[in-house]
Design a protein around this motif. Structure first.
Motif, mmCIF file in Angstrom:
data_model
loop_
_atom_site.group_PDB
_atom_site.id
_atom_site.type_symbol
_atom_site.label_atom_id
_atom_site.label_comp_id
_atom_site.label_asym_id
_atom_site.label_seq_id
_atom_site.Cartn_x
_atom_site.Cartn_y
_atom_site.Cartn_z
ATOM 1 N N SER A 345 40.549 12.753 33.465
ATOM 2 C CA SER A 345 41.193 11.645 32.755
ATOM 3 C C SER A 345 40.168 10.570 32.410
ATOM 4 O O SER A 345 39.071 10.514 32.972
ATOM 5 C CB SER A 345 42.292 11.038 33.637
ATOM 6 N N THR A 346 40.541 9.719 31.479
ATOM 7 C CA THR A 346 39.668 8.586 31.141
ATOM 8 C C THR A 346 39.838 7.452 32.142
ATOM 9 O O THR A 346 38.994 6.561 32.230
ATOM 10 C CB THR A 346 39.992 8.078 29.729
ATOM 11 N N THR A 347 40.929 7.497 32.900
ATOM 12 C CA THR A 347 41.141 6.508 33.955
ATOM 13 C C THR A 347 40.296 6.877 35.165
ATOM 14 O O THR A 347 40.360 8.009 35.649
ATOM 15 C CB THR A 347 42.622 6.442 34.360
ATOM 16 N N THR A 348 39.507 5.942 35.645
ATOM 17 C CA THR A 348 38.612 6.227 36.766
ATOM 18 C C THR A 348 38.735 5.145 37.825
ATOM 19 O O THR A 348 39.311 4.075 37.588
ATOM 20 C CB THR A 348 37.145 6.304 36.307
ATOM 21 N N GLU A 349 38.181 5.443 38.973
ATOM 22 C CA GLU A 349 38.043 4.441 40.032
ATOM 23 C C GLU A 349 36.751 4.721 40.786
ATOM 24 O O GLU A 349 36.308 5.868 40.847
ATOM 25 C CB GLU A 349 39.232 4.458 40.988
ATOM 26 N N GLU A 350 36.145 3.681 41.307
ATOM 27 C CA GLU A 350 34.899 3.865 42.032
ATOM 28 C C GLU A 350 35.195 4.443 43.409
ATOM 29 O O GLU A 350 35.965 3.874 44.190
ATOM 30 C CB GLU A 350 34.149 2.537 42.171
ATOM 31 N N ASP A 355 35.258 9.894 49.757
ATOM 32 C CA ASP A 355 36.589 9.598 49.230
ATOM 33 C C ASP A 355 36.956 10.549 48.101
ATOM 34 O O ASP A 355 38.119 10.948 47.964
ATOM 35 C CB ASP A 355 36.636 8.155 48.724
ATOM 36 N N ALA A 356 35.977 10.907 47.278
ATOM 37 C CA ALA A 356 36.238 11.831 46.169
ATOM 38 C C ALA A 356 36.616 13.206 46.692
ATOM 39 O O ALA A 356 37.526 13.874 46.156
ATOM 40 C CB ALA A 356 35.005 11.927 45.271
ATOM 41 N N PRO A 496 30.007 12.082 43.638
ATOM 42 C CA PRO A 496 31.443 12.098 43.893
ATOM 43 C C PRO A 496 32.253 12.830 42.820
ATOM 44 O O PRO A 496 33.125 13.651 43.146
ATOM 45 C CB PRO A 496 31.806 10.609 43.963
ATOM 46 N N ALA A 497 31.991 12.541 41.546
ATOM 47 C CA ALA A 497 32.791 13.166 40.476
ATOM 48 C C ALA A 497 32.592 14.674 40.458
ATOM 49 O O ALA A 497 33.541 15.441 40.262
ATOM 50 C CB ALA A 497 32.428 12.552 39.126
ATOM 51 N N ASP A 498 31.359 15.108 40.665
ATOM 52 C CA ASP A 498 31.093 16.547 40.722
ATOM 53 C C ASP A 498 31.791 17.181 41.917
ATOM 54 O O ASP A 498 32.376 18.265 41.809
ATOM 55 C CB ASP A 498 29.589 16.809 40.820
ATOM 56 N N ARG A 526 28.171 6.066 45.500
ATOM 57 C CA ARG A 526 29.409 5.680 44.827
ATOM 58 C C ARG A 526 29.320 6.024 43.347
ATOM 59 O O ARG A 526 28.232 6.053 42.767
ATOM 60 C CB ARG A 526 29.675 4.181 44.983
ATOM 61 N N GLN A 527 30.494 6.232 42.742
ATOM 62 C CA GLN A 527 30.511 6.593 41.323
ATOM 63 C C GLN A 527 31.927 6.418 40.794
ATOM 64 O O GLN A 527 32.907 6.511 41.539
ATOM 65 C CB GLN A 527 30.060 8.058 41.178
ATOM 66 N N GLU A 528 32.037 6.181 39.508
ATOM 67 C CA GLU A 528 33.343 6.179 38.863
ATOM 68 C C GLU A 528 33.846 7.634 38.776
ATOM 69 O O GLU A 528 33.164 8.501 38.234
ATOM 70 C CB GLU A 528 33.264 5.575 37.468
#
Length: 668
Positions: A345-350, A355-356, A496-498, A526-528
């Protein structure tokens, strides 16, 4: 009917309420594997089969247990349980082609004997490392229990196999979780040539059940009526009151461990004693004495079975020998997996890396009702790193399961869950502890699809890595142990995103995946991160930074070491390629970068000899040699165990040698 004692047979046969038809069916069911085995011994002497593990004298156990089980219930037999396969009415030509290594066999010539399974007949064969099948039975039974199905799982082992740690672990797990597993010990006197007196120091193996808070029974394994009636009663009780039960069948192995072994180590008087207790000939005599079986009917049975044997052999012999096909062999190592892209999604959070991973695992649990999480302290405690914190409240203890400290049995249980239609995610508390579950990972999970087309939808999460002053037993990055094993997939994210997207894909994949998570990155990176459920394909590297002087190829913590260095060394113009997945490996991305820059630095936290980077170095030299302007350089940690002291650990890690090696390479 009352108990019948006949002086012409050494058993007391109690037919209870069994009718004549059932008695004859049991006899014929024992006669069939006996006649097949006698034929196999002839073929063995003729060189038409390569090896044989004879179960002659033990037919009553296989036939009695299988006859007491329901058709949809799983049985996990051993080498000498031919009666399980024949009682489940597997076509003989399939068995014969299996033993002859033909394509119609259950393993397509890739394994022999009874090292196979078949979902069609609900049979799961063992591997040569005998212990793991006990824990696999736990997983199959757990799946039944979670679906509220009244089903029993039967698993066999020999008295020698009870010496293995897997036996203890599997019984302990089954007892703690009250799983409906019928543990069948065929106590046949010898483990190969080692007598029971050298295997264990107790009178009865059934007595071990007391230590597990488990019910047990001792049954005469040569008395078909005792086996069938008692197992029928016990399994029916287990279906209505789910619990494990340990059965010790007293029997004897009349042939060698396998035919080449012989039986010279067995005293003749012992052979004579047990020969007089032959389960087939004695039951035959009993039935004749009771006027249930006639000579004519016995001849009819023998002729029918012989005709079936000959027909099956003719079909097996007529089948062409296997013609090796390289493409087929390579394709069958892994179960087919069609990647389904779920867009972020285009909605992200750090989020932090930890946590990811937690969010991705939670969303997978929401998406897949059949996904089960297992591990030490993963329930209310949330795991030692708190990744599953709060999961019990949302998903319940059935799906988020604390386990005893027994890595081997839990890997096996995960495999059993996969066999019985579930997805399993095991948290290895630290990747270092995988040594305690190494055998089922590399010999069961990895080889299952190649051997008999059974996928292993199991993800093992592997918290790993140094940099946290945890010393030699909690800091290893041991991915190379598993990239060396065909059949396993190995994922090692750095961001995190990966991590979130790759974890989702790993859970969707029907193949076993080792998912490495670097502990030092858990709370430092940390990452979006997209908030929705999304997937990232395995086997696709990420080019994080582009340059023309040198290719820095790395993964895990090495990615951040490289990026951190390049932030301060602005004069270095480098590609930074994050592999993300080590098996499958994105060779094309590696080669594309190498061909562009001509210089290659391979950075890993692992020790030098035998690391993943050693293989990548060889690949680059073999396939891109003409594009190289300098020797390939590896930057690795020391070939020592990982020390605890911070300064010693700093010296150990490859990070301390990165800049120096990179500058030497650029100056070449």
């Amino acid at each position: 009917m009352a108990t019948t004692t006949n002086p012409t047979v050494p058993f007391t046969y109690d037919r209870k309420s069994l009718d004549d038809t059932t008695l004859l069916k049991l006899y014929r069911a024992m006669l069939k594997p006996r006649m097949i085995e006698e034929k196999m011994l002839i073929l063995l002497r003729q060189g038409k089969v390569s090896k044989w593990f004879a179960g002659i004298g033990q037919e009553a156990i296989s036939v009695g247990v299988t006859s007491a089980m329901q058709a949809e219930e799983y049985i996990l037999p051993m080498h000498r349980n031919l009666g399980v396969f024949t009682t489940r009415e597997i076509p003989l030509y399939r068995l014969f082609t299996q033993w002859q290594g033909k394509a119609s066999g259950f393993t397509k010539g890739r394994d022999r004997s009874f090292h196979f399974g078949t979902q069609e007949y609900k049979i799961v064969g063992m591997i040569s490392h005998l212990g793991p099948q006990l824990g696999v039975a736990d997983g199959i039974a757990l799946a039944h229990k979670l679906r509220n199905e009244k089903a029993v799982t039967a698993v066999f082992t020999g008295e020698g196999g009870t010496s293995e740690g897997d036996f203890h672990e599997a019984l302990n797990v089954a007892s703690v979780w009250q799983l409906p597993v019928l543990f069948c010990i065929e106590n046949n006197g010898y483990g190969l040539s080692t007598p029971t007196s050298e295997q264990y120091n107790c009178e009865h193996l059934a007595d071990r059940a007391k230590g597990y808070g488990m019910e047990s029974h001792i049954i005469d394994g040569n008395n078909i009526l005792e086996v069938y009636t008692k197992i029928s009663e016990i399994t029916e009780s287990m279906r209505n009151n789910a619990r494990p039960v340990l059965i010790e069948f007293k029997t004897f192995r009349m042939r060698g461990h396998e035919e080449a072994s012989g039986t010279k180590y067995v005293p003749q008087e012992l052979m004579d004693e047990w020969g007089a207790k032959d389960p087939v000939t004695n039951f035959q005599q009993f039935l004749m004495d009771e006027n249930i079986l006639t000579e004519e009917l016995n001849v009819q049975y023998s002729e029918e079975i012989l005709a079936e044997i000959n027909e099956g052999l003719d079909a097996a012999y007529a089948e062409d020998a296997i013609v090796p096909n390289l493409e087929t062999e390579m394709e069958d190592v892994y179960a087919p997996f069609r990647f389904r892209e779920s867009e972020p999604s285009t909605t992200t959070e750090e989020l932090r890396l930890i946590d990811a991973i937690s969010q991705g695992l939670r969303q997978s649990m929401e998406k897949y009702d059949d996904l089960i999480i297992m591990g030490q302290d993963v329930a209310e405690y949330g795991g030692v790193f708190k990744i599953t914190d709060g999961f019990v409240a949302q998903f319940g203890r059935d799906r988020v399961r604390n386990t005893p400290i027994c890595e081997s049995a839990i890997v096996e249980t995960a495999m059993g869950l996969a066999i019985n239609g579930k997805k399993a995610m095991m948290e290895m508390q630290f990747s270092d502890f995988a040594t305690s579950g190494f055998n089922p990972i590399v010999n069961y999970l990895a080889k299952s699809h190649y051997r008999w087309s059974q996928p292993a939808a199991v993800v093992i999460r592997m918290p790993c890595g140094a940099g946290v002053a945890a010393g030699p037993f909690h800091s290893q990055t041991n991915e190379a142990w598993f990239t060396h094993t065909p059949g396993l997939k190995v994922v090692y994210p750095a961001f995190p995103a990966d991590a979130k997207g790759l974890l989702a894909t790993a859970i969707e994949d029907p193949n076993p995946v080792l998912f490495f998570e670097h502990k030092a990155l858990y709370r430092s990176i940390r990452q979006e991160v997209p908030t929705n459920y999304y997937t990232i394909p395995l086997g696709k590297a990420a080019l994080l930074r582009e340059g023309n002087q040198v290719s820095i190829i790395t993964y895990g913590a090495g990615v951040h070491w490289a990026l951190e260095l390049l932030e301060t060394a602005s004069h270095i113009d480098a590609d930074v390629l994050d592999l993300r997945t080590l098996q499958p490996l994105d060779k094309e991305a590696i080669y594309a970068s190498v061909r562009k820059t001509g210089k290659v630095l391979l950075l890993t936290e692992d020790s030098s000899f035998g690391s993943v980077m050693s293989d990548i170095s060889a690949m680059v030299v073999e396939d891109c040699f003409e594009h190289l302007d300098a020797p390939v350089r590896r930057v690795t940690s020391l070939d020592t165990p990982i020390p605890f002291d911070a300064e010693l650990e700093k010296q150990y890690l490859s990070k301390s040698r990165l800049l120096e090696t990179l500058e030497e390479l650029l100056a070449y």
